[in-house]
Design an enzyme around this catalytic site. Structure first.
Site, PDB file in Angstrom:
ATOM      1  N   ASP A  10       0.754  -1.125  -0.140  1.00 47.74           N
ATOM      2  CA  ASP A  10       0.038   0.250  -0.084  1.00 47.74           C
ATOM      3  C   ASP A  10       0.890   1.480  -0.401  1.00 47.74           C
ATOM      4  O   ASP A  10       1.020   1.661   0.640  1.00 47.74           O
ATOM      5  CB  ASP A  10      -1.000   0.252   1.168  1.00 47.74           C
ATOM      6  N   ASP A  15       6.417   1.018   1.853  1.00 49.74           N
ATOM      7  CA  ASP A  15       6.385   0.291   0.777  1.00 49.74           C
ATOM      8  C   ASP A  15       7.049   0.676  -0.232  1.00 49.74           C
ATOM      9  O   ASP A  15       7.388  -0.292  -1.277  1.00 49.74           O
ATOM     10  CB  ASP A  15       5.074   0.357   0.685  1.00 49.74           C
ATOM     11  N   ASN A  39      -2.487   2.656   3.576  1.00 50.19           N
ATOM     12  CA  ASN A  39      -1.718   3.793   4.121  1.00 50.19           C
ATOM     13  C   ASN A  39      -2.951   4.467   3.726  1.00 50.19           C
ATOM     14  O   ASN A  39      -2.939   5.783   4.105  1.00 50.19           O
ATOM     15  CB  ASN A  39      -0.460   4.534   3.719  1.00 50.19           C
ATOM     16  N   THR A 124       3.291  -6.193   2.753  1.00 48.06           N
ATOM     17  CA  THR A 124       3.401  -5.393   4.300  1.00 48.06           C
ATOM     18  C   THR A 124       2.363  -4.178   3.844  1.00 48.06           C
ATOM     19  O   THR A 124       2.735  -2.620   3.607  1.00 48.06           O
ATOM     20  CB  THR A 124       4.642  -4.495   2.636  1.00 48.06           C
ATOM     21  N   PHE A 165      -0.213  -0.616  12.619  1.00 48.22           N
ATOM     22  CA  PHE A 165      -1.362  -0.102  11.307  1.00 48.22           C
ATOM     23  C   PHE A 165      -1.614  -1.258  10.304  1.00 48.22           C
ATOM     24  O   PHE A 165      -3.626  -1.244  10.102  1.00 48.22           O
ATOM     25  CB  PHE A 165      -1.058   0.869  10.592  1.00 48.22           C
ATOM     26  N   ASN A 166      -0.995  -1.965  10.032  1.00 44.36           N
ATOM     27  CA  ASN A 166      -1.539  -3.186   9.220  1.00 44.36           C
ATOM     28  C   ASN A 166      -1.978  -4.412   9.834  1.00 44.36           C
ATOM     29  O   ASN A 166      -3.448  -4.278   9.149  1.00 44.36           O
ATOM     30  CB  ASN A 166      -0.951  -3.875   8.476  1.00 44.36           C
ATOM     31  N   ASP A 240       8.984  -1.782   5.991  1.00 45.84           N
ATOM     32  CA  ASP A 240       8.441  -3.022   4.919  1.00 45.84           C
ATOM     33  C   ASP A 240       9.428  -3.598   4.338  1.00 45.84           C
ATOM     34  O   ASP A 240       9.122  -4.779   3.944  1.00 45.84           O
ATOM     35  CB  ASP A 240       7.800  -2.406   4.642  1.00 45.84           C
TER      36      ASP A 240
HETATM   37  C1  BDR Z   1       2.842  -0.403   8.374  1.00 48.22           C
HETATM   38  O1  BDR Z   1       1.969   0.591   8.505  1.00 48.22           O
HETATM   39  C2  BDR Z   1       2.227   1.879   7.300  1.00 48.22           C
HETATM   40  O2  BDR Z   1       1.709   2.518   7.539  1.00 48.22           O
HETATM   41  C3  BDR Z   1       3.358   1.333   6.851  1.00 48.22           C
HETATM   42  O3  BDR Z   1       3.384   0.917   5.434  1.00 48.22           O
HETATM   43  C4  BDR Z   1       3.742  -0.482   7.409  1.00 48.22           C
HETATM   44  O4  BDR Z   1       3.326  -0.965   6.327  1.00 48.22           O
HETATM   45  C5  BDR Z   1       4.028   0.623   9.148  1.00 48.22           C
HETATM   46  O5  BDR Z   1       3.115  -0.794  10.387  1.00 48.22           O
HETATM   47 CA    CA Z   2       2.677  -0.563   4.115  1.00 45.14          CA
END
Ligand code: BDR
Ligand code: CA
Length: 314
Positions: A10, A15, A39, A124, A165-166, A240
């Site tokens: 993303d 990434d 993202n 990622t 986040f992911n 990533d």
């Molecule tokens: C992850 O969250 C995204 O903002 C970054 O690209 C990475 O994959 C880190 O928490």
């Molecule tokens: Ca990412």
């Protein structure tokens, strides 16, 4: 041996560098780039993948767009981290590479079925595309060599106090992937925060003297401003590419076996990865969990990739 991989991403600053590492390092054969909302919106992450491939001279790898929203919950983008475009900082030329007219999940399925060897998936981003692949085409599981993902943490989060986040963006998808029976390696914040882009690192990219080296330095400089503003961190972690580096050379990223569960219901902890290396819960290990990074080898590999790609482009 060259490992065939698909990167599901993303873009996103980190990434972008993960794509470059995957495209240029001779230890892996990048078969496809698939995109997902995370993202930024799917439209923006897909445009960004095309921008990255154009500026890096990656013209022979198919790009396919996937899911525009998480499985169950609305999308919440990380524009505070990556900017309104998802890739703020450099000025990118008009993209000259396009997407293929196939959904990301269909492209992954076709490659998995047709490729002579099992393929490694490197997500990622939120795991929406991968979860959909495993649920819609369960027969593909045996064609996946392993899933080496960036996401989660053995410690605290970066989107909520508990969640990374992911995983937080699509917890149900992460749960499906971790319980899917395919070998999973989880490169979480605990290890990606060892990949700090210090000024010395940024200077290595800037010093390459290529357009691509400058773009990487500008990406990292923008990312540094974000991390300073949001977290008070002077150097941003390049999350990533750590997952790609683990596939390139497992010695760069040390792992331990552990059970990993995704919290789906917690009042304050939805999206947290509960990692149990000591076996308190008596559940079998379902993942290899990254714990330590060989920083020097990691950055050498990353700089070598950008050097190689920079030599291809004007
Ligand atoms: C992850 O969250 C995204 O903002 C970054 O690209 C990475 O994959 C880190 O928490
Ligand atoms: Ca990412």
């Amino acid at each position: 041996m060259t490992v065939p991989i698909i990167i599901d991403c993303d873009p996103g600053h980190d990434d972008a560098l993960a794509i470059m590492l995957a495209a240029a390092d001779p230890a892996v054969d990048l078969l496809a780039i698939t995109t997902v909302a995370g993202n930024q919106t799917l439209e923006k992450t897909t445009l960004n993948a095309r921008r990255v491939c154009t500026v890096a001279g990656i013209t022979d790898v198919p790009i396919a767009a996937g899911c525009a929203r998480p499985l169950l919950q609305p999308l919440s983008v990380a524009d505070d981290v990556h900017g309104a475009s998802g890739l703020d900082g450099p000025r990118f030329p008009e993209p000259t590479v396009d997407v293929v007219p196939e959904h990301a999940v269909e492209l992954m399925r076709r490659i998995l079925v047709e490729h002579p060897e099992p393929v490694t998936l490197v997500p990622t981003a939120p795991l929406t595309n991968i979860a959909l692949l495993l649920t819609r085409y369960p027969e593909c599981a045996s064609r996946i060599r392993e899933i080496v993902l960036m996401g989660g943490s053995t410690e605290r989060g970066n989107r909520t106090p508990a969640a990374e986040f992911n995983v937080y963006t699509d917890p149900e998808a992460a749960d499906i992937v971790l319980r899917g029976g395919v070998p999973v390696t989880m490169c979480g914040l605990n290890v990606t925060h060892q990949a700090l882009a210090t000024p010395e690192v940024v200077a290595r990219f800037a010093g390459l003297g290529t357009e691509l080296g400058t773009v990487c330095a500008e990406l990292l400089t923008f990312f540094a401003s974000t991390y300073l503003r949001l977290w008070g961190m002077p150097h941003p972690p390049l999350h990533d590419p750590v997952a790609v580096a683990r596939v390139i050379d497992p010695a760069i990223v040390d792992c331990v076996d552990a059970n990993v569960a995704v919290e789906l219901r917690g009042t304050h902890t939805r999206g947290a990865t509960v990692v149990d290396p000591h076996g308190y819960l008596g559940r079998p290990a379902n993942a290899r969990v990254a714990v330590a990074l060989d920083r020097e080898a990691f950055w050498d590999r990353m700089v070598a990739a950008v050097t190689a790609l920079g030599a291809r482009t004007p």
